[in-house]
Motif scaffolding. Structure first.
Motif, mmCIF file in Angstrom:
data_model
loop_
_atom_site.group_PDB
_atom_site.id
_atom_site.type_symbol
_atom_site.label_atom_id
_atom_site.label_comp_id
_atom_site.label_asym_id
_atom_site.label_seq_id
_atom_site.Cartn_x
_atom_site.Cartn_y
_atom_site.Cartn_z
ATOM 1 N N GLN A 49 0.831 -1.206 0.000
ATOM 2 C CA GLN A 49 0.000 0.000 0.000
ATOM 3 C C GLN A 49 0.869 1.261 0.000
ATOM 4 O OE1 GLN A 49 -2.284 -0.952 3.494
ATOM 5 N NE2 GLN A 49 -4.083 -1.578 2.301
ATOM 6 N N VAL B 235 1.893 2.058 -3.478
ATOM 7 C CA VAL B 235 0.803 2.641 -4.265
ATOM 8 C C VAL B 235 0.590 4.110 -3.883
ATOM 9 C CG1 VAL B 235 -1.686 2.552 -4.713
ATOM 10 C CG2 VAL B 235 -0.354 0.431 -4.618
ATOM 11 N N THR C 85 3.442 6.240 -5.257
ATOM 12 C CA THR C 85 3.363 6.372 -6.710
ATOM 13 C C THR C 85 2.329 7.416 -7.109
ATOM 14 O OG1 THR C 85 4.068 4.080 -7.053
ATOM 15 C CG2 THR C 85 2.890 5.151 -8.871
ATOM 16 N N SER D 136 -7.859 7.242 -7.752
ATOM 17 C CA SER D 136 -6.831 7.390 -6.717
ATOM 18 C C SER D 136 -7.462 7.767 -5.380
ATOM 19 C CB SER D 136 -5.812 8.450 -7.139
ATOM 20 O OG SER D 136 -5.059 7.990 -8.246
#
Length: 250
Positions: free
Chosen positions: A165, A168, A171, A186
């Motif tokens: 997580q 992610v 990013t 998102s």
């Protein structure tokens, strides 16, 4: 009344804010907007902040973070902070949670105070009687000790998402938010992770990146209190600039 009859205008006293920005331009824009709005809300009329802004090249910051060149990052930002001090700033704020990793080096190099984003956030968290909080931010914020240890000094325990997580979240910050790319997908991912943190027993969540408030607002996640470091930092800056609070002692 003509100009000759008007009383002489006296300069309105205000402390000069030094903003160490450019990390990213989106975060810097928010700081500039929120600080000026806060000053105007208190003083009204045409009042706005007196500030100096040193906006760095974010490409350097991104490379230092990705390659973990923290000594180089410190040298780079110390030089910019010294320029703000020479320019007449009364105190400095840095518009990045991540780069507070090199805050000790900056604090050691300058004679004026650096208003630390973690201290400001912890101050608000303690008002809520909260001791265990989740955190969203870049990988260094979520996983490195510098962030967690500073909160521990205030008696607050940080709980990070899983490693997958964290990847992610990081990013989305670097590939989307710093470029002002805001997507519903998102937002959904962040909120899902926040719900998982809530299930793990956290009492609130720190939005530990100055761009996250562009994506997630309190109304998106009413389950727990959200501690938005950007908003809290800017509120503190307004109070210091208007001298409603004392500047921290160096």
């Amino acid at each position: 009344m003509n100009n000759e009859q008007q009383p002489k205008h006296e300069v309105i006293p205000m402390r000069t804010i030094g903003i160490l920005g450019g990390m990213s331009s989106q975060a810097t824009t928010e700081y500039y907007r929120l600080i000026n709005a806060g000053i105007n809300q208190v003083r009204g009329s045409w009042n706005a902040a007196e500030l100096l802004l040193y906006s760095v090249n974010f490409a350097n910051i991104e490379a230092f973070v990705r390659r973990e060149q923290w000594d180089d990052a410190a040298d780079y930002l110390v030089g910019k902070a010294l320029q703000l001090e020479k320019g007449g700033a009364d105190f400095i704020v840095m518009v990045s949670n991540t780069m507070h990793r090199v805050a000790p080096q900056i604090e050691a190099a300058i004679k004026i105070p650096l208003v630390h984003i973690i201290d400001v956030t912890a101050e608000e968290i303690k008002k809520h009687g909260v001791t265990h909080v989740g955190v969203l931010g870049t990988k260094p914020v979520m996983q490195a000790n510098f962030y967690r240890d500073r909160f521990k000094l205030h008696g607050i325990e940080l709980i990070a998402p899983s490693s997958e997580q964290c990847h992610v979240i990081d990013t989305i910050i670097f590939d989307e938010l710093v470029h002002h790319i805001i997507t519903d997908e998102s937002r959904r991912i962040y909120i899902e992770i926040m719900h998982e943190l809530a299930e793990r027993g956290v009492q609130g969540i720190v939005l530990g990146c100055t761009e996250i408030e562009l994506l997630v607002q309190p109304e998106d996640f009413p389950t727990l209190p959200l501690f938005d470091t950007t908003t809290l930092h800017c509120q503190k800056v307004v109070n210091l600039a208007l001298a409603t609070e004392s500047i921290p002692v160096k």
